[in-house]
Design a protein around this motif. Structure first.
Motif, PDB file in Angstrom:
ATOM      1  N   LEU A  19       3.380  -4.431   3.178  1.00  0.00           N
ATOM      2  CA  LEU A  19       4.706  -3.376   2.965  1.00  0.00           C
ATOM      3  C   LEU A  19       3.973  -1.975   2.789  1.00  0.00           C
ATOM      4  O   LEU A  19       3.225  -1.812   1.750  1.00  0.00           O
ATOM      5  CB  LEU A  19       5.508  -3.701   1.770  1.00  0.00           C
ATOM      6  N   LEU A  20       3.838  -1.074   4.076  1.00  0.00           N
ATOM      7  CA  LEU A  20       3.663   0.302   3.988  1.00  0.00           C
ATOM      8  C   LEU A  20       4.518   1.136   3.503  1.00  0.00           C
ATOM      9  O   LEU A  20       5.308   1.495   4.260  1.00  0.00           O
ATOM     10  CB  LEU A  20       2.922   0.400   5.388  1.00  0.00           C
ATOM     11  N   VAL A  21       4.569   1.465   2.057  1.00  0.00           N
ATOM     12  CA  VAL A  21       5.393   2.496   1.483  1.00  0.00           C
ATOM     13  C   VAL A  21       4.872   3.842   1.703  1.00  0.00           C
ATOM     14  O   VAL A  21       4.114   4.390   1.008  1.00  0.00           O
ATOM     15  CB  VAL A  21       5.438   2.000   0.034  1.00  0.00           C
ATOM     16  N   ASP A  64       4.170  -8.296  -4.496  1.00  0.00           N
ATOM     17  CA  ASP A  64       2.961  -9.391  -5.498  1.00  0.00           C
ATOM     18  C   ASP A  64       2.085  -8.813  -5.850  1.00  0.00           C
ATOM     19  O   ASP A  64       1.499  -9.083  -6.904  1.00  0.00           O
ATOM     20  CB  ASP A  64       3.314 -10.728  -4.737  1.00  0.00           C
ATOM     21  N   LEU A  65       1.585  -8.071  -4.774  1.00  0.00           N
ATOM     22  CA  LEU A  65       0.241  -7.497  -5.085  1.00  0.00           C
ATOM     23  C   LEU A  65       0.142  -5.919  -4.521  1.00  0.00           C
ATOM     24  O   LEU A  65       1.013  -5.565  -3.778  1.00  0.00           O
ATOM     25  CB  LEU A  65      -1.072  -8.051  -4.322  1.00  0.00           C
ATOM     26  N   GLY A  66      -0.750  -5.205  -5.302  1.00  0.00           N
ATOM     27  CA  GLY A  66      -0.660  -3.804  -4.907  1.00  0.00           C
ATOM     28  C   GLY A  66      -2.317  -3.189  -4.298  1.00  0.00           C
ATOM     29  O   GLY A  66      -3.098  -4.059  -4.962  1.00  0.00           O
ATOM     30  N   ILE A  67      -2.299  -2.663  -3.521  1.00  0.00           N
ATOM     31  CA  ILE A  67      -3.590  -2.116  -3.170  1.00  0.00           C
ATOM     32  C   ILE A  67      -3.902  -0.874  -2.771  1.00  0.00           C
ATOM     33  O   ILE A  67      -2.978  -0.109  -2.293  1.00  0.00           O
ATOM     34  CB  ILE A  67      -4.228  -2.750  -1.787  1.00  0.00           C
ATOM     35  N   LEU A 112       0.858  -1.145   0.101  1.00  0.00           N
ATOM     36  CA  LEU A 112      -0.103  -0.048   0.066  1.00  0.00           C
ATOM     37  C   LEU A 112       0.835   1.294  -0.002  1.00  0.00           C
ATOM     38  O   LEU A 112       1.637   1.493   0.817  1.00  0.00           O
ATOM     39  CB  LEU A 112      -1.091  -0.037   1.246  1.00  0.00           C
ATOM     40  N   VAL A 113       0.771   1.907  -1.151  1.00  0.00           N
ATOM     41  CA  VAL A 113       1.514   3.250  -1.082  1.00  0.00           C
ATOM     42  C   VAL A 113       1.003   4.491  -0.799  1.00  0.00           C
ATOM     43  O   VAL A 113      -0.390   4.706  -1.239  1.00  0.00           O
ATOM     44  CB  VAL A 113       2.116   3.535  -2.623  1.00  0.00           C
TER      45      VAL A 113
END
Length: 368
Positions: A227-229, A270-273, A195-196
């Motif tokens: 992973l919190l970008v 592997d996935l984005g949200i 999550l960006v």
């Protein structure tokens, strides 16, 4: 052409990015671009870093004396530079540019609406957008419908121009993927969900943490990692870390902080949200995730229905549906491939060249 891009935006948010990226594309195409900024802001600093001609004018003040000084400054710039186009990306100051146009300065006025809040449909606003502005640029279909219905803007004055993405910069980086995954301790069997975005209620970090906790602790997805970008903003990093502890995800969630290697961080997933509760009228992060070929899931806010197929979308704040979509993406390779095929089709029309050409079609139409 000589073009003024009026970007009096304090923070370097999606609106500022849209305007500055467009300014850089126009400049690289050989046009003279002057970026009107607010002094001492992130946007002004970023414009200078990008090699743009940034001129600060105090358009955000409510002080009548300072506003008069700003008006004198605007007149001086118009007389010296003689722009054919003035494109306002914020409402503050838009009336003044419209006033100068009405007083006889020979430029075409464009109002670009890249923010989430629709303008009030009162008589003054309708007049400004329909009669004073030569065109209104919107960045998503929902805002276009608002201007056509509530604002009664003539159809030929409303232009839908999505923000583009730099496909050369944002492309899958295998070496960067391995480096970032090693940095955060991700093995080949672990599935990383990214999550960006800055830490803010609107971005849905809490709801995403809740969904991941349910998948990990109740549905057996022990290999899932979040992973919190991003970094602390309206919501502090300490508060987000507290949510992670509260949901017992210390082993499963990581925070990157501010990073320069965003492409590598996105490639590591592997996935984005996109879990935003509202906003996303431009969706810069979504475009970047899609550009590095990561399957993307999202709430159906803002521009997201323009970018993704219905099977990738869920209602904002619906943690149950978020859980189902993430589980489906992990378990079904065919579903992931469907998402990637739909994203590729969307991105085929949303590169930097497409962004530039659509804007030039509008601008050059005025000159013709």
């Amino acid at each position: 052409m000589t073009i003024f891009q009026v970007v009096n935006v304090r923070w370097f948010n999606a609106t500022a990015w849209y305007a500055l990226y467009l300014s850089r594309l126009l400049q690289e195409a050989g046009h003279k671009v002057v970026v009107i900024t607010q002094a001492g802001t992130d946007t002004h600093q970023r414009a200078l870093e990008w090699g743009l001609d940034a001129r600060p004018v105090d358009l955000n003040t409510a002080n009548p004396l300072r506003l008069a000084v700003a008006l004198v400054h605007m007149v001086s710039l118009l007389r010296r530079e003689r722009p054919q186009i003035v494109n306002c990306h914020r409402g503050e100051g838009f009336f003044l540019w419209g006033l100068l146009k009405a007083l006889g300065f020979p430029f075409r006025l464009v109002r670009t609406r890249g923010d989430q809040r629709p303008p009030r449909a009162d008589a003054l606003n309708r007049w400004l957008h329909a009669k004073v502005a030569d065109a209104v640029v919107v960045t998503n279909s929902r805002m276009a419908r608002h201007f056509l219905s509530a604002m009664r803007t003539p159809e030929n004055n409303v232009w839908l121009i999505h923000g583009g993405v730099d496909r050369e910069r944002f492309r899958f980086d295998p070496a960067g993927r391995e480096r970032v995954r090693a940095e955060f301790g991700y093995g080949p069997r672990e599935t990383v969900l990214a999550l960006v975005g800055r830490f803010d209620k609107v971005k849905g970090q809490l709801e995403t943490i809740q969904a991941v906790a349910r998948l990990v602790h109740k549905q057996g997805y022990r290999h899932l990692r979040l992973l919190l970008v991003g970094f602390g903003s309206a919501t502090g990093r300490e508060e987000v870390e507290g949510w992670i502890r509260q949901h017992k995800l210390e082993r499963h969630a990581r925070i990157t902080g501010k990073r320069e290697d965003i492409t590598a961080c996105l490639s590591a997933a592997d996935l984005g949200i996109v879990a935003s509760l509202w906003s996303e009228t431009i969706a810069r992060a979504a475009l970047e995730i899609m550009s590095v070929a990561r399957p993307l899931l999202s709430t159906d806010v803002g521009v997201m229905p323009d970018l993704l197929p219905p099977e990738a979308l869920f209602a904002p704040g619906d943690v149950d549906e978020m859980v189902r979509r993430i589980a489906k993406a992990i378990d079904e390779p065919h579903y992931r491939q469907e998402l990637l095929r739909a994203q590729d089709l969307t991105l085929s029309q949303l590169g930097g060249h497409d962004f530039l050409q659509r804007t030039l079609t509008l601008y050059e139409g005025f000159l013709d």
